[in-house]
Design a protein around this motif. Structure first.
Motif, PDB file in Angstrom:
ATOM      1  N   SER A 112      41.040  40.226  31.232  1.00 35.62           N
ATOM      2  CA  SER A 112      40.505  40.959  32.387  1.00 35.62           C
ATOM      3  C   SER A 112      41.452  42.019  32.933  1.00 35.62           C
ATOM      4  N   ILE A 113      42.750  41.907  32.612  1.00 43.59           N
ATOM      5  CA  ILE A 113      43.706  42.889  33.131  1.00 43.59           C
ATOM      6  C   ILE A 113      43.458  44.242  32.461  1.00 43.59           C
ATOM      7  N   ASN A 114      43.279  45.268  33.266  1.00 49.28           N
ATOM      8  CA  ASN A 114      43.055  46.621  32.752  1.00 49.28           C
ATOM      9  C   ASN A 114      44.010  47.569  33.462  1.00 49.28           C
ATOM     10  N   LEU A 115      44.923  48.150  32.722  1.00 45.89           N
ATOM     11  CA  LEU A 115      45.920  49.050  33.303  1.00 45.89           C
ATOM     12  C   LEU A 115      45.500  50.507  33.230  1.00 45.89           C
ATOM     13  N   GLY A 116      44.285  50.787  32.735  1.00 48.50           N
ATOM     14  CA  GLY A 116      43.806  52.156  32.673  1.00 48.50           C
ATOM     15  C   GLY A 116      44.203  52.842  31.379  1.00 48.50           C
TER      16      GLY A 116
END
Length: 751
Positions: free
Chosen positions: A13-17
């Protein structure tokens, strides 16, 4: 879930762009949604600190690629995930040597806006587009005709700028009443067995496996509707991403294109379901506080509010970019299925854009579109101009013009290549939109912008396989050998360049357009697919020595265009008007064009691309044009019904105008080996066989010293296969589209 699965969920789920072109600090979460504690490790703290702080390399040092490792811990479990971060170098603190004159024509008592960009020449002879500060005087109106002068300065500089204003009593913008010369025969073409058909069929299978409810997840979540037990999206469409919704737009376009090519009922059912459910989302969103009539998106409308207050990434991402994908997908569905609901949803959404931008002054709009990443708007101008064509509502065309971007367009109007340092795929769709605006407005500047942009890009910014950009950025003209690395050739850029090329050809059927189209389609787009994972595609196409293709299905921009690419092979093979049929690309296929009452059956063996067999059936006389490709060398042999013909060539095409029903045509070109030097280094070369770029198969990460004695004689080709062996250099070569998991060299060093 146990602790291990909670960590896996948090990692997903982690999205850093978008980490490919970083110029700002990263926001690094310390805790996941399911309780994981997260710490961060940087492989090079000179440029990226553990807290996300970014220190850009000074100009001239080049960008830096840093590995950022997230360490996820929960209970007794500890797991890691790596992220590749590309940190861009600082902009040059350049010295301005010169500035191109700024001349503006206006009419009395009409408000106009000064351009917010100018073309500068630096002390080291670079041409750049630079922002102007007119000190709040962008909007002007004069009551009397005459010549006026307005002064300002370059932004972040004291360099003076002046504009010469010529005010006329009456003034009309130059018009160009240029109609399309021919149209694509798309939708009337069936591919025959070939690598192109195989790539398309793999993508059909991939589309059929996609969960429609998952593609609707973000829209239903935004509309506060039932999620139908769907799984959340991944990558750039996760629930915490500020770009969510863009992949769904590409999915709509891919389904529409797939249906155009295959007419498969299952695909039509998916389109109908998606359109119906998106209509429900649009209806529901319009009744939620904070939203306005007609809005449809996976992101909150508040992102658009923030952009109007000039917010930057990562506070927001690119709201109009995401919106464009949705609007374009709806319009594609209507174009190829005639589902009226798709048009209705698109029109409501278009009116939302019209209303949204109606009260924003032009100076503020230009500032918005100039914000890096946050102001990226895809092809909003194109889609709005399309809505004008569909509805006749002039407000759509007027709003399309509000997306004019001076930083891109002012230099092109002045016939200057000032593309250096601007984002590649942010701007190609804007040029496609300019051409669509021209179709509706006939304002000459929009056509001029499109033609000049194409010429500059193809002449001075294109790699040997037709791809464009390094690290998603344009660099100095003709800087090719100096920009060969693993971040070359963004797939999105080629997708859009082919789209622009096809549109320009329809106005002026010049052979140069289709020479480029073939090079890029064969050697980049066809080569972006991996055989064993049909849902994946490339983001960059690495060209550095010893490269391997890297594939992704994480819902990035290139994954989105990758959903569409392999349904577009038929689009430029044939073009026609009432008197002419053009055969541009040598792909085995059948054309049944009812408008012309013409049928063409073309067969080409990929291993023998110079041997073209055509069966032509026409109920009336028409002129047939067959492209003479750039890779042909020597004489051309043409027979009609077995009789040798005198070859007539006009404007790069073999021309035949005495054709009857059941005409059998055989064209024999010469498929030679040849090399191409890079423009900035004659010793860095690529190797070609006919339309194919040949890559040397090697794991070496240094340039191969390539001896050239007689290129035609030293390479041996296996019969009936596209496999090659260089007898002098003792290396195997393959066309780029046949490379899968190999390490390869597209460029070698002349020995």
């Amino acid at each position: 879930m146990d602790d291990k699965n909670k960590i896996l969920e948090d990692m997903e789920s982690i999205n850093l762009g978008n980490l490919n072109t970083i110029e700002f600090d990263l926001v690094l979460p310390r805790m996941g949604e399911h309780g994981s504690m997260i710490s961060w490790i940087s492989s090079d703290t000179r440029f990226l600190k553990r807290n996300g702080k970014v220190i850009q390399p000074r100009h001239g040092m080049g960008k830096r690629v840093v590995t950022l490792t997230g360490v996820f811990e929960l209970g007794s479990y500890k797991m890691t995930k790596e992220y590749t971060v590309t940190i861009m170098e600082e902009n040059d603190s350049f010295e301005v040597r010169d500035l191109m004159p700024i001349i503006v024509h206006a009419q009395v008592n009409e408000t106009f806006y000064l351009p917010n960009s100018a073309v500068i020449t630096t002390a080291n002879d670079l041409k750049l587009s630079h922002t102007i500060d007119w000190e709040g005087k962008e909007a002007c109106c004069f009551e009397e005709p005459g010549i006026y002068q307005i002064r300002g300065h370059l932004l972040q500089s004291n360099f003076p700028v002046s504009a010469k204003i010529i005010v006329h009593r009456t003034y009309q913008k130059p018009l160009l009443y240029k109609e399309r010369n021919c149209i694509s025969c798309e939708g009337n073409v069936a591919l025959l067995p070939s690598s192109f058909l195989q790539a398309m069929r793999r993508k059909v299978d991939a589309l059929c496996e996609i969960d429609d409810d998952q593609m609707l997840y973000n829209f239903r979540m935004n509309a506060q509707l039932d999620l139908h037990n769907a799984q959340p999206m991944i990558g750039w469409d996760t629930v915490d991403s500020k770009l969510r919704g863009h992949t769904t737009g590409h999915y709509l376009s891919a389904l529409a294109l797939c249906y155009r090519e295959t007419k498969e009922k299952k695909i039509l059912n998916k389109i109908q379901y998606m359109i119906e459910e998106l209509g429900k989302c649009q209806d529901a969103i319009s009744h939620i506080e904070g939203y306005h009539e007609g809005y449809l998106g996976g992101i909150e409308e508040s992102q658009y509010d923030a952009l109007e207050n000039f917010a930057h990434y990562p506070e927001i991402w690119a709201p109009y970019y995401s919106l464009h994908k949705i609007l374009a997908g709806l319009l594609d569905c209507y174009q190829y299925t005639y589902i009226e609901k798709a048009k209705q949803i698109a029109e409501r959404l278009g009116k939302w854009v019209v209303n949204r931008l109606s009260d924003i002054d032009k100076a503020s709009l230009k500032r918005m579109w100039g914000i890096y990443i946050a102001g990226e708007y895809g092809g909003m101008n194109e889609s709005l101009a399309q809505l004008y064509q569909l509805t006749g509502d002039i407000r759509f065309l007027q709003t399309a013009m509000k997306f004019d971007n001076d930083r891109l367009m002012v230099p092109l109007q002045q016939d200057v290549d000032a593309l250096c340092w601007i984002h590649v795929n942010q701007h190609i769709p804007q040029v496609i939109g300019a051409l669509k605006i021209f179709e509706g407005s006939h304002q000459e500047k929009y056509y001029t912008i499109a033609k000049r942009f194409w010429d500059f890009v193809v002449e001075a910014h294109t790699y040997t396989n037709g791809s464009i950009g390094e690290g998603e950025i344009f660099h100095e003209p003709y800087a090719i050998a100096s920009m060969i690395d693993d971040n070359t050739g963004e797939t999105c850029a080629s997708y859009n360049m082919l789209k622009l090329t096809k549109e320009l050809f329809s106005y002026e059927p010049k052979v140069k357009y289709m020479d480029y189209y073939e090079r890029c389609m064969v050697n980049h787009i066809l080569a972006t697919q991996i055989q064993d994972i049909p849902e994946a595609s490339t983001y960059f196409f690495p060209l550095e020595p010893g490269s391997k293709k890297s594939y992704t299905d994480e819902n990035s921009c290139c994954h989105g265009t990758g959903l569409e690419n392999h349904f577009k092979y038929s689009e430029a093979i044939y073009f026609a008007n009432k008197d002419d049929v053009y055969i541009n690309l040598f792909v085995s296929s059948v054309l049944n064009f009812d408008k012309q009452d013409v049928s063409v059956d073309m067969k080409v063996k990929e291993e023998c691309p110079e041997d073209i067999h055509i069966k032509f059936i026409g109920a009336k006389k028409c002129k047939l044009h067959i492209r003479v490709p750039y890779w042909h060398r020597g004489d051309i042999l043409v027979t009609i019904n077995g009789v040798l013909q005198k070859t007539i060539i006009e404007d790069g095409y073999i021309v035949m105008d005495q054709l009857w029903e059941n005409t059998e045509i055989h064209v024999q070109y010469h498929c030679s080996y040849f090399i191409e030097e890079t423009p900035d280094r004659s010793d860095i070369i690529s190797i070609h066989y006919g339309p194919y770029v040949l890559a040397v198969i090697s794991q070496s990460q240094e340039y191969i010293q390539y001896q050239i004695q007689d290129i035609e004689k030293q390479i041996s080709k296996q019969p009936q296969e596209l496999k090659f062996y260089d007898l002098v250099n003792r290396v195997e070569l393959l066309p780029l589209f046949q490379i899968d998991q190999h390490s390869y060299h597209v460029y070698v060093k002349k020995g």
